[in-house]
Design a protein around this motif. Structure first.
Motif, PDB file in Angstrom:
ATOM      1  N   ALA A 132     -37.339   3.429  -0.747  1.00 13.13           N
ATOM      2  CA  ALA A 132     -37.428   4.867  -0.985  1.00 13.13           C
ATOM      3  C   ALA A 132     -38.687   5.215  -1.765  1.00 13.13           C
ATOM      4  O   ALA A 132     -39.342   6.228  -1.501  1.00 13.13           O
ATOM      5  CB  ALA A 132     -36.190   5.346  -1.738  1.00 13.13           C
ATOM      6  N   THR A 133     -39.037   4.369  -2.724  1.00 15.09           N
ATOM      7  CA  THR A 133     -40.276   4.577  -3.482  1.00 15.09           C
ATOM      8  C   THR A 133     -41.482   4.524  -2.550  1.00 15.09           C
ATOM      9  O   THR A 133     -42.380   5.373  -2.620  1.00 15.09           O
ATOM     10  CB  THR A 133     -40.395   3.497  -4.572  1.00 15.09           C
ATOM     11  N   ILE A 134     -41.506   3.543  -1.666  1.00 17.55           N
ATOM     12  CA  ILE A 134     -42.604   3.418  -0.703  1.00 17.55           C
ATOM     13  C   ILE A 134     -42.639   4.626   0.224  1.00 17.55           C
ATOM     14  O   ILE A 134     -43.709   5.164   0.527  1.00 17.55           O
ATOM     15  CB  ILE A 134     -42.459   2.105   0.088  1.00 17.55           C
ATOM     16  N   ALA A 135     -41.463   5.090   0.658  1.00 15.03           N
ATOM     17  CA  ALA A 135     -41.402   6.257   1.542  1.00 15.03           C
ATOM     18  C   ALA A 135     -41.961   7.500   0.854  1.00 15.03           C
ATOM     19  O   ALA A 135     -42.694   8.289   1.466  1.00 15.03           O
ATOM     20  CB  ALA A 135     -39.958   6.491   1.983  1.00 15.03           C
ATOM     21  N   ILE A 152     -32.811   7.096  -0.624  1.00 15.33           N
ATOM     22  CA  ILE A 152     -31.525   6.603  -1.102  1.00 15.33           C
ATOM     23  C   ILE A 152     -31.766   5.725  -2.325  1.00 15.33           C
ATOM     24  O   ILE A 152     -32.501   4.747  -2.257  1.00 15.33           O
ATOM     25  CB  ILE A 152     -30.810   5.788  -0.010  1.00 15.33           C
ATOM     26  N   ALA A 153     -31.172   6.094  -3.464  1.00 19.28           N
ATOM     27  CA  ALA A 153     -31.344   5.344  -4.716  1.00 19.28           C
ATOM     28  C   ALA A 153     -32.821   5.131  -5.049  1.00 19.28           C
ATOM     29  O   ALA A 153     -33.242   4.008  -5.342  1.00 19.28           O
ATOM     30  CB  ALA A 153     -30.606   4.006  -4.643  1.00 19.28           C
ATOM     31  N   LEU A 190     -34.262  14.669   1.399  1.00 18.16           N
ATOM     32  CA  LEU A 190     -32.848  14.474   1.105  1.00 18.16           C
ATOM     33  C   LEU A 190     -32.776  13.331   0.105  1.00 18.16           C
ATOM     34  O   LEU A 190     -33.157  12.199   0.420  1.00 18.16           O
ATOM     35  CB  LEU A 190     -32.054  14.129   2.367  1.00 18.16           C
ATOM     36  N   LEU A 191     -32.330  13.627  -1.106  1.00 16.04           N
ATOM     37  CA  LEU A 191     -32.249  12.642  -2.177  1.00 16.04           C
ATOM     38  C   LEU A 191     -30.796  12.229  -2.342  1.00 16.04           C
ATOM     39  O   LEU A 191     -29.916  13.073  -2.532  1.00 16.04           O
ATOM     40  CB  LEU A 191     -32.772  13.230  -3.490  1.00 16.04           C
ATOM     41  N   VAL A 192     -30.537  10.915  -2.272  1.00 13.10           N
ATOM     42  CA  VAL A 192     -29.176  10.389  -2.313  1.00 13.10           C
ATOM     43  C   VAL A 192     -29.042   9.420  -3.483  1.00 13.10           C
ATOM     44  O   VAL A 192     -29.918   8.564  -3.692  1.00 13.10           O
ATOM     45  CB  VAL A 192     -28.823   9.663  -0.998  1.00 13.10           C
ATOM     46  N   HIS A 193     -27.955   9.554  -4.217  1.00 12.97           N
ATOM     47  CA  HIS A 193     -27.722   8.657  -5.359  1.00 12.97           C
ATOM     48  C   HIS A 193     -26.252   8.286  -5.423  1.00 12.97           C
ATOM     49  O   HIS A 193     -25.377   9.129  -5.187  1.00 12.97           O
ATOM     50  CB  HIS A 193     -28.137   9.349  -6.656  1.00 12.97           C
ATOM     51  N   ALA A 199     -20.337   5.885  -4.985  1.00 13.79           N
ATOM     52  CA  ALA A 199     -20.820   4.605  -4.466  1.00 13.79           C
ATOM     53  C   ALA A 199     -21.674   3.930  -5.527  1.00 13.79           C
ATOM     54  O   ALA A 199     -22.002   4.523  -6.556  1.00 13.79           O
ATOM     55  CB  ALA A 199     -21.645   4.825  -3.199  1.00 13.79           C
ATOM     56  N   GLY A 200     -22.055   2.676  -5.246  1.00 17.59           N
ATOM     57  CA  GLY A 200     -22.962   1.943  -6.105  1.00 17.59           C
ATOM     58  C   GLY A 200     -24.405   2.150  -5.680  1.00 17.59           C
ATOM     59  O   GLY A 200     -24.788   3.239  -5.254  1.00 17.59           O
ATOM     60  N   HIS A 201     -25.188   1.072  -5.746  1.00 16.73           N
ATOM     61  CA  HIS A 201     -26.619   1.176  -5.460  1.00 16.73           C
ATOM     62  C   HIS A 201     -26.915   1.321  -3.968  1.00 16.73           C
ATOM     63  O   HIS A 201     -28.024   1.691  -3.601  1.00 16.73           O
ATOM     64  CB  HIS A 201     -27.334  -0.066  -6.010  1.00 16.73           C
ATOM     65  N   SER A 202     -25.928   1.037  -3.112  1.00 22.76           N
ATOM     66  CA  SER A 202     -26.141   1.103  -1.661  1.00 22.76           C
ATOM     67  C   SER A 202     -25.134   2.062  -1.022  1.00 22.76           C
ATOM     68  O   SER A 202     -24.190   1.631  -0.339  1.00 22.76           O
ATOM     69  CB  SER A 202     -26.013  -0.294  -1.042  1.00 22.76           C
ATOM     70  N   PRO A 203     -25.318   3.369  -1.194  1.00 25.05           N
ATOM     71  CA  PRO A 203     -24.363   4.328  -0.635  1.00 25.05           C
ATOM     72  C   PRO A 203     -24.194   4.215   0.873  1.00 25.05           C
ATOM     73  O   PRO A 203     -23.110   4.481   1.403  1.00 25.05           O
ATOM     74  CB  PRO A 203     -24.965   5.689  -1.017  1.00 25.05           C
ATOM     75  N   HIS A 204     -25.254   3.807   1.579  1.00 23.66           N
ATOM     76  CA  HIS A 204     -25.160   3.683   3.038  1.00 23.66           C
ATOM     77  C   HIS A 204     -24.247   2.542   3.462  1.00 23.66           C
ATOM     78  O   HIS A 204     -23.761   2.525   4.597  1.00 23.66           O
ATOM     79  CB  HIS A 204     -26.558   3.497   3.638  1.00 23.66           C
TER      80      HIS A 204
END
Length: 247
Positions: free
Chosen positions: A101-104, A119-120, A189-192, A223-228
């Motif tokens: 996500a940082t790279i994106a 995501i995260a 879209l920011l997901v956490h 969810a935790g660190h991986s909501p997907h």
């Protein structure tokens, strides 16, 4: 499929719509997305591309020595553009998880994209993240994390140490990309995950304050660190709905 030494999963879809390009987490690879690429391809009807960054999964090792903060910029400005060019993709919808996500976000601030699902994401270093990584080091050295990673990576030791050594280096703790993502104008879209042990909602607050985007959506998931992976149906529907609303 391989593009310039990078292992790629390329699922076909409607050529008239922007493809989704998935960028994995710090310890990730194509395989560690599990069913996410195929689920998103089915839900959106779009072409979906996932790839393992250099040194991850079955991709060739990266050049150079120890990883530094410049890693994020190189992935955003060199590796990803070369991959997109090799696949004939322009202005994709980026779906990034954690380091991905940082790279994106960095790529979208400097190159044309249709939108970003982060995501995260992390754009600065939090104490929570450092503690979570210290726990991961113990799991790698004393538990079964290395054995589990070896199922997905040719060199699990390189993948883990490159990730953990950077984040646990005190010189890295002042790192931030808030100024660098200021030009980002694409829809977000920011997901956490509400139980994320690597960061807090402060990451989303800082992103919203930093970017130039006029359209920013926020989704907090149980969810935790991986909501997907923890809540796949919720993320599938959220990403499909976000994609459907793009030009």
């Amino acid at each position: 499929m391989e593009v310039a030494g990078v292992d790629v999963l390329d699922l076909p879809g409607d050529p008239a719509r922007r493809p989704l390009v998935l960028l994995h987490e710090g310890l990730g690879s194509i395989g560690l997305w599990r069913d996410t690429p195929r689920t998103l391809a089915s839900a959106t009807g779009r072409r979906v591309v996932a790839y393992s960054r250099p040194g991850h999964g079955r991709s060739a090792p990266p050049p150079g020595g120890a990883r530094t903060a410049a890693f994020f910029d190189r992935e955003a400005d060199v590796v990803l553009p070369a991959l997109l060019d090799g696949l004939g993709i322009t202005a994709p919808l980026l779906v990034g998880h954690s380091d991905g996500a940082t790279i994106a976000l960095l790529h979208a601030a400097r190159h044309p994209v249709g939108g970003v699902v982060a995501i995260a994401p992390h754009v600065f270093v939090e104490t929570d993240a450092v503690g979570g990584i210290e726990d991961a080091v113990r799991a790698f050295e004393e538990g079964d994390l290395r054995a589990r990673m070896a199922k997905h990576h040719d060199d699990p030791d390189h993948v883990f140490r490159s990730w953990s050594d950077l984040w646990l280096d005190p010189r890295f703790w002042s790192w931030t990309i808030e100024d660098e993502i200021a030009p980002l104008a694409a829809p977000l879209l920011l997901v956490h995950g509400a139980r994320d042990h690597y960061g807090t909602l402060a990451q989303l607050d800082r992103i919203e304050a930093a970017v130039s985007a006029s359209r920013v959506q926020r989704l907090v998931v149980d969810a935790g660190h991986s909501p997907h992976l923890d809540r796949p149906e919720v993320l599938r529907d959220a990403i499909a709905g976000f994609a459907a609303g793009l030009p």
